[in-house]
Design a protein around this motif. Sequence first.
Motif, PDB file in Angstrom:
ATOM      1  N   PRO A 193       0.835  -1.220   0.000  1.00  7.89           N
ATOM      2  CA  PRO A 193       0.000   0.000   0.000  1.00  7.89           C
ATOM      3  C   PRO A 193       0.865   1.263   0.000  1.00  7.89           C
ATOM      4  O   PRO A 193       1.826   1.373   0.769  1.00  7.89           O
ATOM      5  N   GLY A 194       0.500   2.193  -0.894  1.00  5.47           N
ATOM      6  CA  GLY A 194       1.210   3.469  -0.948  1.00  5.47           C
ATOM      7  C   GLY A 194       2.467   3.436  -1.780  1.00  5.47           C
ATOM      8  O   GLY A 194       3.146   4.452  -1.901  1.00  5.47           O
ATOM      9  N   ARG A 195       2.829   2.240  -2.317  1.00  4.02           N
ATOM     10  CA  ARG A 195       4.070   2.161  -3.103  1.00  4.02           C
ATOM     11  C   ARG A 195       3.691   1.746  -4.521  1.00  4.02           C
ATOM     12  O   ARG A 195       2.957   0.774  -4.699  1.00  4.02           O
ATOM     13  N   PRO A 196       4.175   2.456  -5.579  1.00  6.43           N
ATOM     14  CA  PRO A 196       3.814   2.103  -6.961  1.00  6.43           C
ATOM     15  C   PRO A 196       4.408   0.771  -7.363  1.00  6.43           C
ATOM     16  O   PRO A 196       5.479   0.386  -6.880  1.00  6.43           O
ATOM     17  N   LEU A 197       3.721   0.026  -8.258  1.00  2.04           N
ATOM     18  CA  LEU A 197       4.233  -1.244  -8.768  1.00  2.04           C
ATOM     19  C   LEU A 197       5.437  -0.994  -9.668  1.00  2.04           C
ATOM     20  O   LEU A 197       5.486   0.004 -10.390  1.00  2.04           O
ATOM     21  N   PRO A 198       6.454  -1.941  -9.640  1.00  2.00           N
ATOM     22  CA  PRO A 198       7.607  -1.762 -10.537  1.00  2.00           C
ATOM     23  C   PRO A 198       7.157  -1.930 -11.986  1.00  2.00           C
ATOM     24  O   PRO A 198       6.267  -2.739 -12.283  1.00  2.00           O
ATOM     25  N   SER A 199       7.813  -1.228 -12.842  1.00  2.00           N
ATOM     26  CA  SER A 199       7.489  -1.298 -14.266  1.00  2.00           C
ATOM     27  C   SER A 199       8.052  -2.587 -14.840  1.00  2.00           C
ATOM     28  O   SER A 199       8.873  -3.276 -14.224  1.00  2.00           O
ATOM     29  N   ALA A 200       7.603  -2.903 -16.047  1.00  2.00           N
ATOM     30  CA  ALA A 200       8.109  -4.102 -16.733  1.00  2.00           C
ATOM     31  C   ALA A 200       9.604  -4.002 -16.955  1.00  2.00           C
ATOM     32  O   ALA A 200      10.345  -4.987 -16.856  1.00  2.00           O
ATOM     33  N   GLU A 201      10.064  -2.753 -17.266  1.00  2.00           N
ATOM     34  CA  GLU A 201      11.506  -2.575 -17.477  1.00  2.00           C
ATOM     35  C   GLU A 201      12.280  -2.849 -16.194  1.00  2.00           C
ATOM     36  O   GLU A 201      13.369  -3.451 -16.208  1.00  2.00           O
ATOM     37  N   ASP A 202      11.713  -2.366 -15.043  1.00  2.78           N
ATOM     38  CA  ASP A 202      12.398  -2.618 -13.766  1.00  2.78           C
ATOM     39  C   ASP A 202      12.451  -4.114 -13.471  1.00  2.78           C
ATOM     40  O   ASP A 202      13.479  -4.638 -12.998  1.00  2.78           O
ATOM     41  N   GLN A 203      11.342  -4.806 -13.725  1.00  6.50           N
ATOM     42  CA  GLN A 203      11.334  -6.239 -13.465  1.00  6.50           C
ATOM     43  C   GLN A 203      12.331  -6.967 -14.358  1.00  6.50           C
ATOM     44  O   GLN A 203      13.031  -7.896 -13.913  1.00  6.50           O
ATOM     45  N   ALA A 204      12.442  -6.541 -15.605  1.00  9.54           N
ATOM     46  CA  ALA A 204      13.389  -7.181 -16.521  1.00  9.54           C
ATOM     47  C   ALA A 204      14.820  -6.943 -16.057  1.00  9.54           C
ATOM     48  O   ALA A 204      15.681  -7.835 -16.109  1.00  9.54           O
ATOM     49  N   ALA A 205      15.075  -5.716 -15.596  1.00  8.83           N
ATOM     50  CA  ALA A 205      16.427  -5.399 -15.118  1.00  8.83           C
ATOM     51  C   ALA A 205      16.770  -6.232 -13.884  1.00  8.83           C
ATOM     52  O   ALA A 205      17.902  -6.718 -13.718  1.00  8.83           O
ATOM     53  N   GLN A 206      15.772  -6.383 -12.995  1.00  5.47           N
ATOM     54  CA  GLN A 206      16.016  -7.184 -11.800  1.00  5.47           C
ATOM     55  C   GLN A 206      16.299  -8.643 -12.175  1.00  5.47           C
ATOM     56  O   GLN A 206      17.190  -9.283 -11.610  1.00  5.47           O
ATOM     57  N   PHE A 207      15.547  -9.157 -13.130  1.00  6.35           N
ATOM     58  CA  PHE A 207      15.766 -10.534 -13.546  1.00  6.35           C
ATOM     59  C   PHE A 207      17.150 -10.696 -14.183  1.00  6.35           C
ATOM     60  O   PHE A 207      17.859 -11.674 -13.919  1.00  6.35           O
ATOM     61  N   ARG A 208      17.527  -9.719 -15.024  1.00  4.23           N
ATOM     62  CA  ARG A 208      18.850  -9.782 -15.660  1.00  4.23           C
ATOM     63  C   ARG A 208      19.955  -9.746 -14.604  1.00  4.23           C
ATOM     64  O   ARG A 208      20.945 -10.489 -14.667  1.00  4.23           O
ATOM     65  N   LEU A 209      19.826  -8.873 -13.592  1.00  2.00           N
ATOM     66  CA  LEU A 209      20.835  -8.776 -12.529  1.00  2.00           C
ATOM     67  C   LEU A 209      20.973 -10.104 -11.789  1.00  2.00           C
ATOM     68  O   LEU A 209      22.083 -10.560 -11.496  1.00  2.00           O
ATOM     69  N   LEU A 210      19.786 -10.702 -11.515  1.00  2.00           N
ATOM     70  CA  LEU A 210      19.814 -11.983 -10.818  1.00  2.00           C
ATOM     71  C   LEU A 210      20.455 -13.055 -11.693  1.00  2.00           C
ATOM     72  O   LEU A 210      21.325 -13.800 -11.240  1.00  2.00           O
TER      73      LEU A 210
END
Length: 700
Positions: A9-26
Amino acid sequence: MVAAVPPVPGRPLPSAEDQAAQFRLLADNVPVLIAVFDAVDRTCRFANRQYARSFGLDEAQVIGRTFAEIIGEEAALEIEPHIERVLNERVHVSYERRLERRDGTPHWIEVNLIPHLAPGTGQVQSTFVLISDITRFREAERAARESEDRLAKFMDASMEGIVFHRDGIITDVNPTLCALVGYSLEELVGRPALSMVAPDQVETVRAVMEAGKETRYQTAVLHCDGDRIAVEFIVRTLWRNGERLRMTIVRDMRAHLDALARIQHLAEHDPLTGLLNRATFMEQLRERLSRPQATRAALLFIDLDNFKRVNDSLGHLEGDQVLRTVSERLRGGLRASDLVARFGGDEFVVLLEDVHQRKDVQTVLNALLSVVEVPVQAEGLDLSVTPSIGVAMYPEHGDTPEELLQHADTAMYLAKTAGRATYRFFERAMAESAYADLVLEGELAQALTADEFVLFYQPQVDAKSGELVGAEALLRWRHPQRGLLAPDAFIAVAERHRLMLPLGEWVMYEAARQARDWHERGVAAVPIAVNLSSMQFRLTSFAKSVAHVLKTAGVPGEWLELELTERMLTDEIDRLPELLRTLRAQGLAISIDDFGTGFTALNQLTRLPLDKLKIDQSFVAVLPEDGGAAAITRAVVQMAKGLGMRVGAEGVRNERQWRLLADWGCDELQGEVIASAMPAAEFEAWLLDRDRPLFPSIDS
């Protein structure tokens, strides 16, 4: 490809680009190679950094390439069956491959192929490829297998028994253990380990097992037929086949304990007769007299009459047989509780305990006279050997071992003067007017002034080459009536009446003078060894008297060697190190004569500046037949070498003994096989008669 995360609550959802970047980092930072391939055209749709670099590419270069283009046609054909199975059966497939690095070293990978199914149709859209390097695990497995193989081979080849047990139950044994206890492998596996242990040792072994100690200790096991076997357990804890086990090495100690018992027996007994030796007898005599309940006792000093004639006429081997026969007869005529010892030569000593009257002792004495006088067979002749026996009663005639021995000795000499083959009890009057001693004392004093003493010389040669390396000076007395006398005929009296002091100084001077004469004339440039008496050595001015002798004779100290007995080392231990250093500073060599028959503690040898040990001839005489004497002789040689000392051996009688002693590392030898002791003139003639080494090289 990333699981949905519930919104906060109160925090915006990560964008698709952010999720892709997180997956790439992992994906780029996990220790696994990751790639996704299209199920239809087999092209790469995704790859992490590790996957691309493993094929020499970057992430962008692998995208769009086919499986075969990335890994090569040959490798693609090899793993094609696994891909077909994923596509056709829609199952997760896992397999391993062995590859070689560029430097030729092998490594192993584990490949997981995971089908990605389309929603609704269930068709395979793509294949996830996960590759892990499992080289470390395979190497560990290989090492474990090799270790297990080595352990199995060691168990089979080991000469010692090995037992593995878990929680006290046997899991494995080797063939040596089976042979030791008489059971098969099948009979032992599954049994309690304690079932092999001797009953009286079970609690000790159980305590070690429960404590989990890694230790070693002596115990005993039982053979299947019930025989007790002395063993040593060496206990360790280890992992085997993934299990924590206790391993026990079972070492058969029977031969070792038998050898120790034999060595101990030889240390306490006369090697020729098996009777107690002087040191052990005196120790046991002292212990028995010190008991609060000590009873009346008799000490018998026995000397065989005219035994020297046996040695001189028939030789030492026959003489030794006579001594063995006499010792057997003495033991046969005594009770098991009586002590009997050979003091050396033809002297025996007996302790009779719990004798209430003199007539009890007389009964034993008459019996001993009877059995010893029976003729002894030697070289087909019947030799009549008779004893002269002196008796000292405890406590009337003394309450110390030394006093009793002295008085029994005095009584024995009176028995000899009374016609031999008889016995005499000590009487106080003997101490006041020992006729034989007085006569001999006067004769000794006169002999010194009348120049009746002479030195004989026995060669000492190098054990390997046979070259002369020294000579031992041996005292003789040219008695006007009794002829040539060896020291055992007069030294005891000389010691008792302090005549040994001037006599000992004369021996040193004469040996030094002879050494100088031989050096100057080029006859023999070797040192001469001189035997010291306890009385000489105890003098506080002894070092000064030696210096005076060297100065008077005009010789350096290097031309003399002083021979001590082990008893001197014990008696003079406090002043000994300083005294020996003083003597060696004068250039003299110091050796221990008759080593192996005295009281020397090994720690004394490490603290004393000594040059040589001379092995007692009683050990040499029974070589090589007597295994115990051989073991002690070799041990003495090795010990002396370890301490940086030379080793000599006396009484070498034949070439076989010579070769044996040389092979063991003995440095110097003397004895009949080389030459008997002889006057100086004969010694010179013996030397000058040779234009080559005394004997061929022992190595030839």
